[in-house]
Design an enzyme around this catalytic site. Structure first.
Site, PDB file in Angstrom:
ATOM      1  N   LEU A 151      44.076 -27.287   1.086  1.00 31.90           N
ATOM      2  CA  LEU A 151      43.897 -25.944   1.624  1.00 31.90           C
ATOM      3  C   LEU A 151      44.566 -24.902   0.740  1.00 31.90           C
ATOM      4  O   LEU A 151      45.295 -24.050   1.210  1.00 31.90           O
ATOM      5  CB  LEU A 151      44.437 -25.848   3.057  1.00 31.90           C
ATOM      6  CG  LEU A 151      43.607 -26.509   4.142  1.00 31.90           C
ATOM      7  CD1 LEU A 151      44.233 -26.261   5.498  1.00 31.90           C
ATOM      8  CD2 LEU A 151      42.184 -25.992   4.125  1.00 31.90           C
ATOM      9  N   CYS A 152      44.374 -25.044  -0.549  1.00 28.73           N
ATOM     10  CA  CYS A 152      44.937 -24.037  -1.438  1.00 28.73           C
ATOM     11  C   CYS A 152      43.877 -23.603  -2.465  1.00 28.73           C
ATOM     12  O   CYS A 152      44.155 -23.483  -3.649  1.00 28.73           O
ATOM     13  CB  CYS A 152      46.208 -24.518  -2.109  1.00 28.73           C
ATOM     14  SG  CYS A 152      46.066 -26.111  -2.873  1.00 28.73           S
ATOM     15  N   GLY A 153      42.677 -23.377  -1.963  1.00 25.07           N
ATOM     16  CA  GLY A 153      41.631 -22.830  -2.825  1.00 25.07           C
ATOM     17  C   GLY A 153      41.236 -23.798  -3.926  1.00 25.07           C
ATOM     18  O   GLY A 153      41.293 -25.010  -3.758  1.00 25.07           O
TER      19      GLY A 153
END
Lengths: 142, 287
Positions: free
Chosen positions: B88-90
């Site tokens: 969940l960090c691009g």
């Protein structure tokens, strides 16, 4: 005007000092080093002990405690890559004494090789700190 | 009213998701500040030691350290890949892996084999699927990695290099440019690359104390460790920044989705009311 060189002292955590100085002294594993501008290139391991230097335009030396590391000397740049650095006036005698005792005890009790080596390293550090504190005291008195 | 009810549950579920992404965004923002501070404070050491190593690469030492010798024939190449532990960090990790893979393919085309040293669970999972040989890995370092956490892992690669098992060592890391931009970067760690400094061109060498081998061993080992450690610390800042931005756009998207659905819901409700009224009116007219 006296010649100057650039000194950088960095520890793993932060940059301690960066600026022009006239002279710097450090204790390497082979003994005390005194470095002035245009010193020849030198690469040495530092023993736990004192690093003191005279910033440009000042008369007094600034004292720092260094817990080992590496010093690199170029004719006009000196870099001290230290493991830990403490400003000499922040050194705590009581704490150093305590650390020394703890290390000595650890050396007596635990004969495991790894623990012994760690305790020995701690003992050397503590002793170097105490020595520096004593020297500083003498200087202030004298 | 069936359509309106369906839309209402949908809105509710999106609102819940938005709450989560909003919270993650704020957590990442506050963690990023701390991570950035840590990155700034450890940076001087990494930069200075790099400078010293640059000087050293221009010297002409009598003692030839293996880390300074360029091996002509490259049979195996080592890569240290630094990734995050959590997702969940691009596109942070994927961009990095793409960079690593393009270089890996390049070396494979030259007939070299690949050894990987992995930091972070994401890279571990990715490269296991990719089918590369993983020589060492370190995961779950947390938000505050310590130097001692990576020394062992890096040590494996250094030993391999000294033993001649690998002939080149690269570091693939994320560079923190600012909050919006993180750039994947590939640097050669070993053998040490020469810098170009005209003032140091002449033939010279250091005085070594106590001995060339001892000092160089320590310095070069520390150099590699500090570069990797710096990359790990920087990666945490990158992760937080990237997550913050990703979560912000997720929250924004959720917001516009809710707006659209709200509009649809209102229309459906209105249509139902209108229909009811017309039913009543036509019913009354019939009587």
């Amino acid at each position: 005007m006296a010649m100057t060189m650039h000194l950088d002292i960095v520890s793993a955590e932060e940059s301690i000092f960066s600026g022009p100085i006239n002279e710097v002294y450090a204790s390497s594993v082979a003994g005390e080093l005194g470095i002035f501008p245009r010193h020849t290139q030198l690469l040495s391991q530092l023993a736990p002990g004192e690093v003191r230097f005279k910033p440009e335009g000042k008369q007094e030396l600034e004292h720092y405690y260094v817990g080992g590391g590496i010093i690199e000397v170029q004719p006009h740049i000196v870099t001290v890559l230290a493991d830990t650095v403490i400003r000499a006036k922040d050194l705590d005698e009581a704490k150093a004494l305590e650390a020394k005792q703890r290390a000595e005890e650890a050396m007596r009790e635990r004969r495991e090789e790894e623990d012994f080596a760690r305790a020995q390293a701690e003992l050397i550090q503590a002793e170097a700190q105490l020595r520096l504190i004593k020297n500083l005291r003498r200087e202030i008195k004298g | 009213m069936a359509a309106a009810k369906e839309i209402r549950t949908k809105i509710k579920s999106i609102k819940n998701t938005q709450k989560i992404t909003k919270a993650m965004e704020m957590v990442a923002a506050s963690k990023m500040r701390k991570a950035q501070e840590r990155m700034e404070s450890t940076r001087p050491y990494a930069e200075k030691i790099k400078k010293v190593i640059g000087h050293l690469s221009m010297a002409h030492p009598e003692y030839h350290h293996p880390y300074l010798e360029i091996r002509e024939q490259v049979r195996r190449v080592g890569f240290i890949v630094i990734s995050t532990d959590r997702g969940l960090c691009g596109g942070l990790n994927i961009n990095l892996f793409k960079k690593a893979i393009s270089s890996i393919r390049d070396w494979q085309n030259h007939g070299a084999e690949i050894d990987l040293c992995i930091v972070g669970s994401k890279a571990s999972a990715f490269f296991r699927r990719f089918g590369a040989n993983i020589a060492a890995q370190a995961t779950q370092l947390g938000d505050r990695p310590h130097l001692s956490d990576i020394i062992g892992t890096v040590g494996v690669m250094l030993q391999n290099y000294e033993a001649g098992k690998i002939d080149r060592l690269y570091l693939v890391e994320n560079q923190f440019v600012n909050t919006m931009v993180q750039r994947p970067k590939l640097t050669q760690l070993l053998p040490v690359e020469k810098i170009k400094d005209e003032s140091l061109k002449h033939h010279w060498d250091y005085i070594y104390e106590p001995e060339a081998k001892v000092v160089l061993d320590e310095l070069l080992k520390r150099y590699v460790e500090s570069q990797v450690y710096q990359a790990v610390v920087e990666n945490v800042a990158c992760e937080m920044a990237s997550r913050m931005v990703a979560m912000k756009s997720a929250s924004d998207n959720a917001g516009s989705l809710i707006n659209d659905l709200q509009l649809a819901y209102n229309k459906a409700r209105q249509a139902a009311i209108t229909q009811e009224i017309s039913e009543i009116v036509s019913g009354a007219a019939a009587v």
